[in-house]
Structure formats: structure tokens, C-alpha cells
Design a protein around this motif. Sequence first.
Motif, PDB file in Angstrom:
ATOM      1  N   LYS A  88      63.921   1.934  65.886  1.00  0.00           N
ATOM      2  CA  LYS A  88      64.945   2.810  65.304  1.00  0.00           C
ATOM      3  C   LYS A  88      66.315   2.132  65.325  1.00  0.00           C
ATOM      4  O   LYS A  88      67.050   2.155  64.327  1.00  0.00           O
ATOM      5  N   ALA A  89      66.666   1.532  66.449  1.00  0.00           N
ATOM      6  CA  ALA A  89      67.968   0.873  66.571  1.00  0.00           C
ATOM      7  C   ALA A  89      68.087  -0.300  65.602  1.00  0.00           C
ATOM      8  O   ALA A  89      69.148  -0.527  65.002  1.00  0.00           O
ATOM      9  N   TYR A  90      67.005  -1.039  65.432  1.00  0.00           N
ATOM     10  CA  TYR A  90      66.987  -2.194  64.520  1.00  0.00           C
ATOM     11  C   TYR A  90      67.270  -1.756  63.083  1.00  0.00           C
ATOM     12  O   TYR A  90      68.155  -2.304  62.414  1.00  0.00           O
ATOM     13  N   THR A 108      55.197  -3.535  57.539  1.00  0.00           N
ATOM     14  CA  THR A 108      55.944  -4.780  57.686  1.00  0.00           C
ATOM     15  C   THR A 108      57.409  -4.538  57.351  1.00  0.00           C
ATOM     16  O   THR A 108      57.777  -3.532  56.736  1.00  0.00           O
ATOM     17  N   ASN A 109      58.243  -5.488  57.740  1.00  0.00           N
ATOM     18  CA  ASN A 109      59.674  -5.389  57.486  1.00  0.00           C
ATOM     19  C   ASN A 109      59.963  -5.198  55.996  1.00  0.00           C
ATOM     20  O   ASN A 109      60.756  -4.335  55.598  1.00  0.00           O
ATOM     21  N   PHE A 115      67.873  -5.837  47.982  1.00  0.00           N
ATOM     22  CA  PHE A 115      66.679  -6.011  48.813  1.00  0.00           C
ATOM     23  C   PHE A 115      66.591  -7.444  49.331  1.00  0.00           C
ATOM     24  O   PHE A 115      66.342  -7.672  50.523  1.00  0.00           O
ATOM     25  N   ASN A 116      66.796  -8.415  48.455  1.00  0.00           N
ATOM     26  CA  ASN A 116      66.720  -9.820  48.864  1.00  0.00           C
ATOM     27  C   ASN A 116      67.792 -10.153  49.896  1.00  0.00           C
ATOM     28  O   ASN A 116      67.540 -10.901  50.854  1.00  0.00           O
ATOM     29  N   ALA A 117      68.989  -9.595  49.710  1.00  0.00           N
ATOM     30  CA  ALA A 117      70.075  -9.835  50.664  1.00  0.00           C
ATOM     31  C   ALA A 117      69.753  -9.212  52.021  1.00  0.00           C
ATOM     32  O   ALA A 117      70.002  -9.817  53.077  1.00  0.00           O
ATOM     33  N   ILE A 118      69.184  -8.013  51.994  1.00  0.00           N
ATOM     34  CA  ILE A 118      68.814  -7.344  53.249  1.00  0.00           C
ATOM     35  C   ILE A 118      67.723  -8.124  53.967  1.00  0.00           C
ATOM     36  O   ILE A 118      67.778  -8.321  55.189  1.00  0.00           O
ATOM     37  N   ALA A 129      67.941  -9.524  57.612  1.00  0.00           N
ATOM     38  CA  ALA A 129      67.015  -9.011  58.619  1.00  0.00           C
ATOM     39  C   ALA A 129      66.204 -10.132  59.252  1.00  0.00           C
ATOM     40  O   ALA A 129      65.920 -10.109  60.456  1.00  0.00           O
ATOM     41  N   THR A 130      65.832 -11.127  58.448  1.00  0.00           N
ATOM     42  CA  THR A 130      65.044 -12.247  58.963  1.00  0.00           C
ATOM     43  C   THR A 130      65.839 -13.065  59.975  1.00  0.00           C
ATOM     44  O   THR A 130      65.288 -13.568  60.958  1.00  0.00           O
TER      45      THR A 130
END
Length: 205
Positions: A21-23, A51-52, A66-69, A73-74
Motif C-alpha cells: 500500500k505504501a509503495y 505484477t507491477n 504509463f511508461n514514465a511511471i 517504479a523500476t
Amino acid sequence: MKKVIVYDCDGVLFDSSLAVKAYYDHVFEKFELSMPDWSDPKTFELAMMSTNSEIIGHFCKDEKKFNAIMEFATKLNFRMFLDKMIPAAGVFEALEKLKSEGHKMAVCTNRGVSIDPLLKHFKMYDYFDRLVCSFDVVRPKPHPEGLNKIAEHFSVHKRNMLFLGDSEADYKAAKGANMPFLSFGSSLHESIRIDNHMEVFKHLT
């Protein structure tokens, strides 16, 4: 005798609900997305079992964003959320006993690159002989590809393996791989349920 014991990560090795949740709260706030409604059981299930890219894609339909996120995230250091991870009841005792008895152990998870630092932080990493995460497969769970990879790695018949999972995706992956399955902390169809990791020793023959 089951020679290879395979574990899911989230919900099995760890109670990771607070960390997950925090992530996602952190990622969504960064990109000004509508915050997930954690009171909705479907949102919580999606975050815990997917999956992420599946989770982010569910909430963000703009391809550029989406690509930027995904890039953000990675690269995000999951260590900032490790204090919210809680090892499951009896897990260290079970891993130690399994290792002392000569069993091989593996992890099959839909987590990505965070699995290595997570296991190392909690000093679990050295118990496992093989890790398969979402980056290691074309088709993550519920597809059986990850479990099949583990079986191939150990060159062992699947009847001599045992997979511990907690979700519908885990159950379906085990069924697809034709691998014996224990349901940890949840009741899934006809599967045997255990609630403490030391109970696994009742099911190794």
C-alpha cells in the motif's frame, strides 16, 4: 518425500500488505494519479496478486505516462518500505529445519527486482537455491511458466515438489504445472490450508 519446496513471497513468506500500500501510494502521489481505494477488496487483491505493470496499467491508461511511471517504479528503492514487511509466523524455523534436512527451496513470485534486496534484508536469501520473479518469465502467475522453470532447474519430477501460495493465481499456477499445492493462510478450493510454516512438515511425504 518432497525434495523441493517452492514459496510465493507476498502473503506467504511475508505479510506485505502495509508495504505494498505504501509503495503504490508513493508512486501514485508522485504522478498525481487518483489514489487507490484500499477499502475496496478488489483494489487490494489486484495490488497483492498482480505484477507491477498490471497494477499500474489498470489505473493509468495514458501510454506516455504509463511508461514514465514504470521507469520511475523500476528504479524506486524498495528498501524505503522494508520496515513495513512482516515475516510470516514460523517462517525462519521452517526454512532452517528444511535446509538442515537437505531440502532444496525456491521462490516463485510476481514481484520484480525487489525480491533480492527484500530477502537479503531479512537474512532469508541464503535459504533459497532458485528465485523466479516476474522479470524472469514471459507469462507470470497464474501461468505455470515460473514453476516449470524451477522444476527444470532442479531436474526433479513435480510430484517431488510442493508449492506454498495464498492466492487464486498461485492455485492456478500449481494446477497448470501439475504440482502439489498448499494454501497458506487462505482457503482455496480443495487445497489443504496451513496457517503456520511449521505445518509444512506434515505434508512432505
